[in-house]
Design a protein around this motif. Structure first.
Motif, PDB file in Angstrom:
ATOM      1  N   GLY A   1      -5.109   4.870  -2.147  1.00  0.00           N
ATOM      2  CA  GLY A   1      -6.378   4.226  -2.442  1.00  0.00           C
ATOM      3  C   GLY A   1      -6.250   2.919  -3.190  1.00  0.00           C
ATOM      4  O   GLY A   1      -7.224   2.207  -3.351  1.00  0.00           O
ATOM      5  N   GLY A   2      -5.045   2.561  -3.593  1.00  0.00           N
ATOM      6  CA  GLY A   2      -4.840   1.314  -4.318  1.00  0.00           C
ATOM      7  C   GLY A   2      -4.078   0.315  -3.453  1.00  0.00           C
ATOM      8  O   GLY A   2      -3.594   0.642  -2.388  1.00  0.00           O
ATOM      9  N   CYS A   3      -4.009  -0.903  -3.928  1.00  0.00           N
ATOM     10  CA  CYS A   3      -3.217  -1.917  -3.227  1.00  0.00           C
ATOM     11  C   CYS A   3      -2.780  -2.986  -4.220  1.00  0.00           C
ATOM     12  O   CYS A   3      -3.379  -3.133  -5.290  1.00  0.00           O
ATOM     13  N   LEU A   4      -1.751  -3.683  -3.846  1.00  0.00           N
ATOM     14  CA  LEU A   4      -1.261  -4.815  -4.610  1.00  0.00           C
ATOM     15  C   LEU A   4      -1.068  -5.948  -3.607  1.00  0.00           C
ATOM     16  O   LEU A   4      -0.449  -5.745  -2.568  1.00  0.00           O
TER      17      LEU A   4
ATOM     18  N   LEU B   1       0.839  -1.193   0.000  1.00  0.00           N
ATOM     19  CA  LEU B   1       0.000   0.000   0.000  1.00  0.00           C
ATOM     20  C   LEU B   1       0.870   1.237   0.000  1.00  0.00           C
ATOM     21  O   LEU B   1       2.038   1.188   0.397  1.00  0.00           O
ATOM     22  N   HIS B   2       0.275   2.331  -0.392  1.00  0.00           N
ATOM     23  CA  HIS B   2       0.969   3.612  -0.240  1.00  0.00           C
ATOM     24  C   HIS B   2       1.253   3.798   1.251  1.00  0.00           C
ATOM     25  O   HIS B   2       0.412   3.465   2.089  1.00  0.00           O
TER      26      HIS B   2
ATOM     27  N   THR C   1       5.226   3.706  -4.737  1.00  0.00           N
ATOM     28  CA  THR C   1       4.868   3.654  -6.160  1.00  0.00           C
ATOM     29  C   THR C   1       3.394   3.314  -6.368  1.00  0.00           C
ATOM     30  O   THR C   1       2.884   3.433  -7.477  1.00  0.00           O
ATOM     31  N   ILE C   2       2.712   2.910  -5.307  1.00  0.00           N
ATOM     32  CA  ILE C   2       1.279   2.617  -5.401  1.00  0.00           C
ATOM     33  C   ILE C   2       0.509   3.878  -5.030  1.00  0.00           C
ATOM     34  O   ILE C   2       0.793   4.522  -4.027  1.00  0.00           O
TER      35      ILE C   2
END
Length: 74
Positions: A68-71, A35-36, A64-65
């Motif tokens: 509000g996003g996730c990997l 996550l950020h 780099t994320i």
């Protein structure tokens, strides 16, 4: 821009996203969540308080994320 503003104001959006994604993995599988860094603390705390501690989660702050996003990797 509107979405980014909402994400900054309400961290439950990101927490709900991460919760939904993590639930897709088998319970016995370790999951890495990227996550950020600004989203990391709120998500980790919320998931652990909601009983997510029964899963093995590895948390990584990744600038780099986008907010509000996730990997995830499992």
């Amino acid at each position: 821009h509107v979405l980014q503003r909402e994400i900054h104001a309400d961290t439950t959006f990101v927490t709900a996203l991460v919760t939904a994604v993590v639930e897709q993995y088998p319970v016995d599988q370790e999951v890495t969540v990227r996550l950020h860094p600004d989203d990391l603390g709120a998500c980790r705390s919320a998931l652990q308080q909601d009983g997510g501690s029964w899963r093995t989660l590895r948390w990584i702050g990744d600038a780099t994320i986008q907010r509000g996003g996730c990997l995830t990797e499992g």
